[in-house]
Write a protein that holds these residues in place. Structure first.
Motif, PDB file in Angstrom:
ATOM      1  N   LEU A 190      44.361  -3.923  35.297  1.00 18.17           N
ATOM      2  CA  LEU A 190      43.042  -4.391  34.886  1.00 18.17           C
ATOM      3  C   LEU A 190      42.917  -5.853  35.293  1.00 18.17           C
ATOM      4  N   HIS A 191      41.710  -6.271  35.654  1.00 17.74           N
ATOM      5  CA  HIS A 191      41.527  -7.619  36.188  1.00 17.74           C
ATOM      6  C   HIS A 191      40.266  -8.242  35.606  1.00 17.74           C
ATOM      7  N   LEU A 192      40.434  -9.390  34.967  1.00 17.93           N
ATOM      8  CA  LEU A 192      39.285 -10.199  34.567  1.00 17.93           C
ATOM      9  C   LEU A 192      39.068 -11.217  35.681  1.00 17.93           C
ATOM     10  N   GLU A 193      38.015 -11.030  36.450  1.00 19.27           N
ATOM     11  CA  GLU A 193      37.780 -11.815  37.654  1.00 19.27           C
ATOM     12  C   GLU A 193      37.626 -13.305  37.324  1.00 19.27           C
ATOM     13  N   PRO A 194      37.854 -14.177  38.329  1.00 17.93           N
ATOM     14  CA  PRO A 194      37.759 -15.629  38.098  1.00 17.93           C
ATOM     15  C   PRO A 194      36.410 -16.031  37.493  1.00 17.93           C
ATOM     16  N   PHE A 195      36.479 -16.922  36.514  1.00 20.89           N
ATOM     17  CA  PHE A 195      35.275 -17.488  35.910  1.00 20.89           C
ATOM     18  C   PHE A 195      35.484 -18.991  35.764  1.00 20.89           C
ATOM     19  N   GLU A 196      34.412 -19.718  35.671  1.00 16.48           N
ATOM     20  CA  GLU A 196      34.453 -21.182  35.696  1.00 16.48           C
ATOM     21  C   GLU A 196      34.508 -21.760  34.288  1.00 16.48           C
ATOM     22  N   VAL A 197      35.381 -22.764  34.125  1.00 15.78           N
ATOM     23  CA  VAL A 197      35.469 -23.503  32.864  1.00 15.78           C
ATOM     24  C   VAL A 197      35.069 -24.948  33.153  1.00 15.78           C
ATOM     25  N   SER A 198      33.984 -25.409  32.557  1.00 10.63           N
ATOM     26  CA  SER A 198      33.467 -26.750  32.834  1.00 10.63           C
ATOM     27  C   SER A 198      34.433 -27.825  32.389  1.00 10.63           C
ATOM     28  N   ASN A 199      34.269 -29.014  32.957  1.00 13.26           N
ATOM     29  CA  ASN A 199      35.137 -30.142  32.609  1.00 13.26           C
ATOM     30  C   ASN A 199      34.998 -30.489  31.119  1.00 13.26           C
ATOM     31  N   THR A 200      36.146 -30.880  30.532  1.00 14.96           N
ATOM     32  CA  THR A 200      36.248 -31.263  29.114  1.00 14.96           C
ATOM     33  C   THR A 200      35.534 -30.248  28.203  1.00 14.96           C
ATOM     34  N   PHE A 201      35.837 -28.977  28.409  1.00 15.27           N
ATOM     35  CA  PHE A 201      35.164 -27.918  27.652  1.00 15.27           C
ATOM     36  C   PHE A 201      36.147 -26.784  27.357  1.00 15.27           C
ATOM     37  N   GLU A 204      35.415 -19.581  25.855  1.00 12.08           N
ATOM     38  CA  GLU A 204      35.980 -18.316  25.400  1.00 12.08           C
ATOM     39  C   GLU A 204      34.964 -17.219  25.673  1.00 12.08           C
ATOM     40  N   ILE A 205      35.385 -16.206  26.431  1.00  9.53           N
ATOM     41  CA  ILE A 205      34.465 -15.148  26.829  1.00  9.53           C
ATOM     42  C   ILE A 205      34.988 -13.774  26.433  1.00  9.53           C
ATOM     43  N   PHE A 206      34.056 -12.819  26.367  1.00  6.64           N
ATOM     44  CA  PHE A 206      34.366 -11.417  26.124  1.00  6.64           C
ATOM     45  C   PHE A 206      33.673 -10.600  27.209  1.00  6.64           C
ATOM     46  N   VAL A 207      34.381  -9.633  27.764  1.00  8.27           N
ATOM     47  CA  VAL A 207      33.807  -8.736  28.770  1.00  8.27           C
ATOM     48  C   VAL A 207      34.355  -7.337  28.523  1.00  8.27           C
ATOM     49  N   ARG A 208      33.464  -6.374  28.286  1.00 12.13           N
ATOM     50  CA  ARG A 208      33.945  -4.987  28.137  1.00 12.13           C
ATOM     51  C   ARG A 208      34.130  -4.385  29.516  1.00 12.13           C
ATOM     52  N   HIS A 232      44.729 -18.179  25.050  1.00 10.04           N
ATOM     53  CA  HIS A 232      45.163 -16.828  24.675  1.00 10.04           C
ATOM     54  C   HIS A 232      44.378 -15.789  25.455  1.00 10.04           C
ATOM     55  N   PHE A 233      44.894 -14.579  25.436  1.00  8.75           N
ATOM     56  CA  PHE A 233      44.194 -13.427  25.984  1.00  8.75           C
ATOM     57  C   PHE A 233      44.442 -12.229  25.070  1.00  8.75           C
ATOM     58  N   ILE A 234      43.374 -11.484  24.769  1.00 11.70           N
ATOM     59  CA  ILE A 234      43.500 -10.311  23.896  1.00 11.70           C
ATOM     60  C   ILE A 234      42.682  -9.164  24.470  1.00 11.70           C
ATOM     61  N   LEU A 235      43.260  -7.977  24.433  1.00 14.18           N
ATOM     62  CA  LEU A 235      42.522  -6.742  24.680  1.00 14.18           C
ATOM     63  C   LEU A 235      42.156  -6.161  23.316  1.00 14.18           C
ATOM     64  N   TYR A 236      40.867  -5.991  23.072  1.00 10.83           N
ATOM     65  CA  TYR A 236      40.415  -5.432  21.807  1.00 10.83           C
ATOM     66  C   TYR A 236      39.941  -3.998  21.984  1.00 10.83           C
ATOM     67  N   HIS A 305      40.363 -17.111  26.515  1.00 11.35           N
ATOM     68  CA  HIS A 305      40.006 -18.449  26.028  1.00 11.35           C
ATOM     69  C   HIS A 305      40.742 -19.493  26.854  1.00 11.35           C
ATOM     70  N   TYR A 306      39.977 -20.398  27.470  1.00 12.12           N
ATOM     71  CA  TYR A 306      40.556 -21.458  28.299  1.00 12.12           C
ATOM     72  C   TYR A 306      40.170 -22.824  27.767  1.00 12.12           C
ATOM     73  N   VAL A 307      41.094 -23.770  27.923  1.00 14.82           N
ATOM     74  CA  VAL A 307      40.876 -25.160  27.524  1.00 14.82           C
ATOM     75  C   VAL A 307      40.976 -26.030  28.767  1.00 14.82           C
ATOM     76  N   ASN A 308      39.944 -26.840  29.019  1.00  9.75           N
ATOM     77  CA  ASN A 308      39.934 -27.726  30.183  1.00  9.75           C
ATOM     78  C   ASN A 308      39.718 -29.163  29.724  1.00  9.75           C
ATOM     79  N   LYS A 309      40.765 -29.973  29.798  1.00  7.18           N
ATOM     80  CA  LYS A 309      40.671 -31.378  29.412  1.00  7.18           C
ATOM     81  C   LYS A 309      40.585 -32.307  30.615  1.00  7.18           C
ATOM     82  N   THR A 310      40.438 -31.736  31.779  1.00  2.00           N
ATOM     83  CA  THR A 310      40.354 -32.541  32.989  1.00  2.00           C
ATOM     84  C   THR A 310      38.894 -32.918  33.267  1.00  2.00           C
TER      85      THR A 310
END
Length: 454
Positions: A190-201, A204-208, A232-236, A305-310
């Motif tokens: 299974l693959h969650l395709e690349p998504f963008e995380v804005s700077n200093t943001f 957290e996304i959900f995709v069925r 983190h990453f979770i399959l619900y 859920h991604y954390v971007n402090k750059t």
């Protein structure tokens, strides 16, 4: 002759002064090159920053409980237990003088190995959401610990710390390698395709997403790999299969301004934990003959859920491999625990500790535990009820947004009428009584996990 002698004497004197000066300067560098350099060159620049390890008011303090500012960092580290319960159970201290393998701080900053320790839920490498420490910085900390982690003095070569090459590359660049897919006879990817995380943001996304199976599956191994920066990453799975979000729709938990997305939050109340990790690389196998059942034509909710402090944008991406076994080899089908306490009355302006016992009607083995509550929950503890281990704490989490996922290599064994107890500390800082409910202004108290009946 006398003049030449005086000239030579002056030259030798000057050379001697230079040598003494260099030696003194070298001694000074070595003096600073132990803990003082760890503090000024590593902690102050990469750790004791706003929102991380700068004070007890940091947003993440409840999770890690560690301040690394110059006045307190040494005392907070040396021979102190980590908050991570798995590391604590493994006999680690934050810093164990002379023993790098038992120093949790080193495990966390060593990005090449922190998330790769099989079966251990040590969390992600630090600093989260930023580029990794350099080869020199990590080697400097290693040698400082090996030398006994002195508060002052020490003989670690200060030139090590000047090696600024990141140990794990830029951290967010093209050096990420996709997880190799299983042979089709062995499983699915299974693959969650690349998504963008804005700077200093924090995003957290959900995709069925569909599994892609036309027949039922039995899964006994779950493997995952994520790009750096993931918390983190979770399959619900879903409690109600008749009320599902649209396939492929990206649902953000936070809006661009940081406010909560109510519709996404409501969809989370239909979740049941199925698989997940807080580490960048994870590989979990069930004991022989035990597997999870996946019905035909199934789907899961991907939660990343991604954390971007750059100062720049970074990509998020997740790969998951589900390894299957033939139904004939399955002796026991594992199930998801879903133990909920809906009897909540939290008075305004007060701390309340709520407990509830959940007793099993049959002999039961528990393989994994995690928790779910909302923002008023300060501490979630799970204890054993009954038997020889009655009252033993087997789970503790202080981060409601990112609860610990604790696997038990040796299953917790329960006989009939034994079980688990949730003990949750809520701090109702609002001006109204709060009860159980589905919105972000209500509360919950749920134990999730894996179990089977032998």
């Amino acid at each position: 002759m006398k003049t030449r002698f005086l000239t030579l004497l002056l030259l030798f004197s000057a050379l001697f002064i230079v040598l003494i000066s260099c030696h003194t300067e070298s001694e000074t560098v070595l003096e600073e090159g132990s803990f003082k350099l760890v503090q000024t060159q590593i902690f102050d620049k990469s750790c004791a920053t706003s929102g991380c390890h700068s004070s007890e008011q940091d947003a993440s303090y409840k999770q890690h409980g560690l301040v690394l500012t110059s006045k307190v960092s040494y005392d907070n580290l040396l021979n102190k237990f980590p908050k991570n319960t798995v590391a604590k159970d493994d006999g680690m201290r934050l810093i164990t003088p002379g023993d790098v393998a038992k120093s949790f701080l080193f495990t966390k900053i060593n990005c090449s190995g922190a998330s790769l320790l099989a079966g251990r839920q040590y969390g992600n490498p630090m600093p989260l959401g930023a580029n990794s420490l350099s080869v020199g910085e990590i080697e400097f900390v290693r040698k400082w610990i090996e030398a006994g982690a002195p508060r002052s003095g020490g003989s670690v070569d200060a030139s090590l710390i000047s090696n600024s090459v990141p140990l794990c590359g830029s951290g967010f660049g093209s050096n990420f390698t996709a997880l190799e897919a299983p042979n089709p006879n062995d499983g699915f990817q299974l693959h969650l395709e690349p998504f963008e995380v804005s700077n200093t943001f924090e995003r957290e996304i959900f995709v069925r997403k569909p599994v892609g199976n036309t027949t039922e599956l039995y899964i006994n191994r779950v493997q995952s790999r994520m790009r750096p920066g993931s918390h983190h990453f979770i399959l619900y799975d879903f409690k109600n299969q008749a009320n599902l979000p649209s396939l492929g729709q990206v649902r953000d938990l936070r809006n661009a301004d940081g406010s909560s997305n109510l519709l996404t939050f409501l969809s989370m109340q239909n979740h049941v934990f199925w698989a997940g990790t807080q580490t960048q690389e994870h590989d979990y196998s069930f004991p022989d003959g035990i597997a999870l059942r996946v019905p035909a034509n199934y789907s899961f909710d991907f939660n990343s859920h991604y954390v971007n402090k750059t100062s720049g944008k970074i990509p998020g991406e997740v790969y998951v491999n589900l390894y299957k076994i033939d139904k004939s080899k399955v002796k026991i089908v594992a199930n998801s625990l879903d133990l909920s306490n809906q009897d909540l009355t939290l008075l305004a302006g007060k701390k309340t500790v709520v407990t509830k016992k959940f007793l099993f009607s049959k002999p039961t083995r528990v393989l994994m535990l995690t928790s779910h509550n909302h923002k008023l929950g300060e501490k979630f503890v799970i204890k054993i009820v009954g038997g020889a281990r009655d009252g033993e704490v087997v789970y503790e989490s202080t981060d409601w947004e990112h609860p610990l996922i604790k696997n038990f290599p040796v299953a917790l064994e329960f006989q009939k009428n034994e079980g688990l107890m949730s003990e949750i500390t809520y701090n109702n800082t609002t001006t109204k009584t709060v009860r159980f409910g589905l919105t972000s202004e209500d509360e919950m108290g749920i134990i999730f996990g894996y179990y089977y009946e032998p």
